[in-house]
Write a protein that holds these residues in place. Structure first.
Motif, mmCIF file in Angstrom:
data_model
loop_
_atom_site.group_PDB
_atom_site.id
_atom_site.type_symbol
_atom_site.label_atom_id
_atom_site.label_comp_id
_atom_site.label_asym_id
_atom_site.label_seq_id
_atom_site.Cartn_x
_atom_site.Cartn_y
_atom_site.Cartn_z
ATOM 1 N N ILE A 1 9.617 0.154 -5.495
ATOM 2 C CA ILE A 1 9.412 1.536 -5.053
ATOM 3 C C ILE A 1 9.870 1.664 -3.604
ATOM 4 O O ILE A 1 9.529 0.818 -2.769
ATOM 5 C CB ILE A 1 7.922 1.913 -5.128
ATOM 6 C CG1 ILE A 1 7.439 1.838 -6.575
ATOM 7 C CG2 ILE A 1 7.671 3.313 -4.561
ATOM 8 C CD1 ILE A 1 5.993 2.229 -6.763
ATOM 9 N N PHE B 1 5.951 -2.122 -7.777
ATOM 10 C CA PHE B 1 5.344 -1.188 -8.729
ATOM 11 C C PHE B 1 4.470 -2.027 -9.663
ATOM 12 O O PHE B 1 4.989 -2.826 -10.448
ATOM 13 C CB PHE B 1 6.435 -0.453 -9.513
ATOM 14 C CG PHE B 1 5.904 0.448 -10.594
ATOM 15 C CD1 PHE B 1 5.119 1.545 -10.284
ATOM 16 C CD2 PHE B 1 6.177 0.199 -11.933
ATOM 17 C CE1 PHE B 1 4.623 2.391 -11.277
ATOM 18 C CE2 PHE B 1 5.693 1.025 -12.940
ATOM 19 C CZ PHE B 1 4.911 2.122 -12.605
ATOM 20 N N ASN C 1 -1.732 2.823 -2.714
ATOM 21 C CA ASN C 1 -2.351 2.501 -1.425
ATOM 22 C C ASN C 1 -2.920 3.797 -0.835
ATOM 23 O O ASN C 1 -2.179 4.671 -0.393
ATOM 24 C CB ASN C 1 -1.294 1.898 -0.498
ATOM 25 C CG ASN C 1 -1.884 1.430 0.815
ATOM 26 O OD1 ASN C 1 -2.925 1.907 1.242
ATOM 27 N ND2 ASN C 1 -1.206 0.486 1.455
ATOM 28 N N GLN D 1 8.193 -1.390 -1.928
ATOM 29 C CA GLN D 1 6.838 -1.711 -2.370
ATOM 30 C C GLN D 1 6.919 -2.133 -3.843
ATOM 31 O O GLN D 1 7.761 -1.629 -4.576
ATOM 32 C CB GLN D 1 5.924 -0.466 -2.284
ATOM 33 C CG GLN D 1 5.979 0.265 -0.960
ATOM 34 C CD GLN D 1 5.274 -0.498 0.151
ATOM 35 O OE1 GLN D 1 4.307 -1.202 -0.107
ATOM 36 N NE2 GLN D 1 5.771 -0.358 1.374
ATOM 37 N N THR E 1 3.879 8.917 -3.445
ATOM 38 C CA THR E 1 3.767 7.551 -2.926
ATOM 39 C C THR E 1 2.368 6.994 -3.158
ATOM 40 O O THR E 1 2.213 5.886 -3.689
ATOM 41 C CB THR E 1 4.121 7.527 -1.414
ATOM 42 O OG1 THR E 1 5.450 8.022 -1.275
ATOM 43 C CG2 THR E 1 4.042 6.130 -0.838
ATOM 44 N N LEU F 1 4.492 3.623 5.178
ATOM 45 C CA LEU F 1 5.040 2.989 3.965
ATOM 46 C C LEU F 1 6.547 3.178 3.817
ATOM 47 O O LEU F 1 7.229 2.348 3.223
ATOM 48 C CB LEU F 1 4.350 3.559 2.715
ATOM 49 C CG LEU F 1 2.880 3.179 2.526
ATOM 50 C CD1 LEU F 1 2.278 3.956 1.368
ATOM 51 C CD2 LEU F 1 2.726 1.687 2.288
ATOM 52 N N VAL G 1 2.308 3.860 -5.513
ATOM 53 C CA VAL G 1 2.109 2.608 -4.762
ATOM 54 C C VAL G 1 0.645 2.185 -4.860
ATOM 55 O O VAL G 1 0.321 1.002 -4.850
ATOM 56 C CB VAL G 1 2.551 2.770 -3.285
ATOM 57 C CG1 VAL G 1 2.194 1.553 -2.446
ATOM 58 C CG2 VAL G 1 4.044 3.040 -3.205
#
Ligand code: SF4
Length: 229
Positions: free
Chosen positions: A196, A185, A170, A183, A164, A178, A168
């Protein structure tokens, strides 16, 4: 001539974009550059390339590179962090206890395992199942990005914290913050856009069966998005 210029300019844009992400080394087979790409041939040449890859230290203790497996036309891709002991000995992703659980989840979603694509961020097993280091992830990322670029799934389900964080991008948020929320991509520019869905790693579910409920709720969101009955 125009076609060549367009190709060079889109390749340049792609390389610049990924240089921003810190990626500076690539594997481009001849047929990819020549626009005569046959995906099956590409993936077998990728497999050959990975078998002899020494771009990071992980190859030293591993037995087999684990490229990934499944449909090259998959609408859904699962990405974990790296191979474990069983995967390292068989050269296949998610085949141990956690892999069996992942297969059950995939089947409960209405897919056969071979209809989705399963891969990892790093292709060689980190010793003693430790987490992959940032320099190892960076070295291996171009392979995963090429897989994503060629398969072009609609959804990537990242399994656990490392996959992740990597896809992602992050660094701050935790997997529990999350998970369950789509999310974007954004690492590579790809059309149509890929979403995602982060969720817990199946190995975590083996230790914490109560979290299966949350994972199933995440899978239902994917099924709804992909219009899977
Ligand atoms: S983990 Fe990836 S970058 Fe490192 S040696 Fe293996 S294939 Fe190469």
């Amino acid at each position: 001539m125009k076609k060549v210029e367009r190709t060079v300019s889109s390749l340049k844009a792609f390389l610049e974009q990924e240089a921003n992400y810190g990626i500076s080394e690539y594997f481009f087979p001849e047929d990819l550059l020549n626009h005569t790409l046959d995906k099956t041939r590409f993936f077998s040449s990728l497999e050959e390339k990975l078998r002899t890859c020494k771009k990071c230290r992980l190859y030293k203790d591993a037995h087999k590179a684990v490229v990934g497996e499944g449909s090259l036309e998959a609408e859904l891709m699962f990405v974990g962090e790296g191979p474990g002991r069983e995967e390292d000995s068989q050269g296949r992703p998610f085949v141990g206890r956690a892999g069996k659980l992942l297969t059950k989840i995939i089947e409960a979603m209405g897919y056969k395992r071979e209809e989705v694509y399963i891969a990892n961020v790093v292709k060689h097993r980190p010793p003693e199942n430790r987490n992959p280091n940032p320099d190892e992830i960076k070295a291996c990322m171009p392979y995963l990005l090429l897989q994503i670029k060629l398969i072009k799934p609609k959804v990537i389900c990242t399994l656990g914290k490392w996959a992740t964080k990597t896809l992602v991008g992050n660094e701050e948020a935790t997997i529990s913050q999350l998970r369950g929320k789509f999310q974007p991509f954004t690492i590579i520019d790809i059309s149509p856009a890929i979403k995602i869905m982060p969720t817990y790693h199946p190995a975590y579910l083996l230790r914490n069966p109560a979290a299966k409920k949350e994972v199933w709720s995440d899978m239902k969101k994917i099924m709804q998005y992909l219009k899977k009955p």
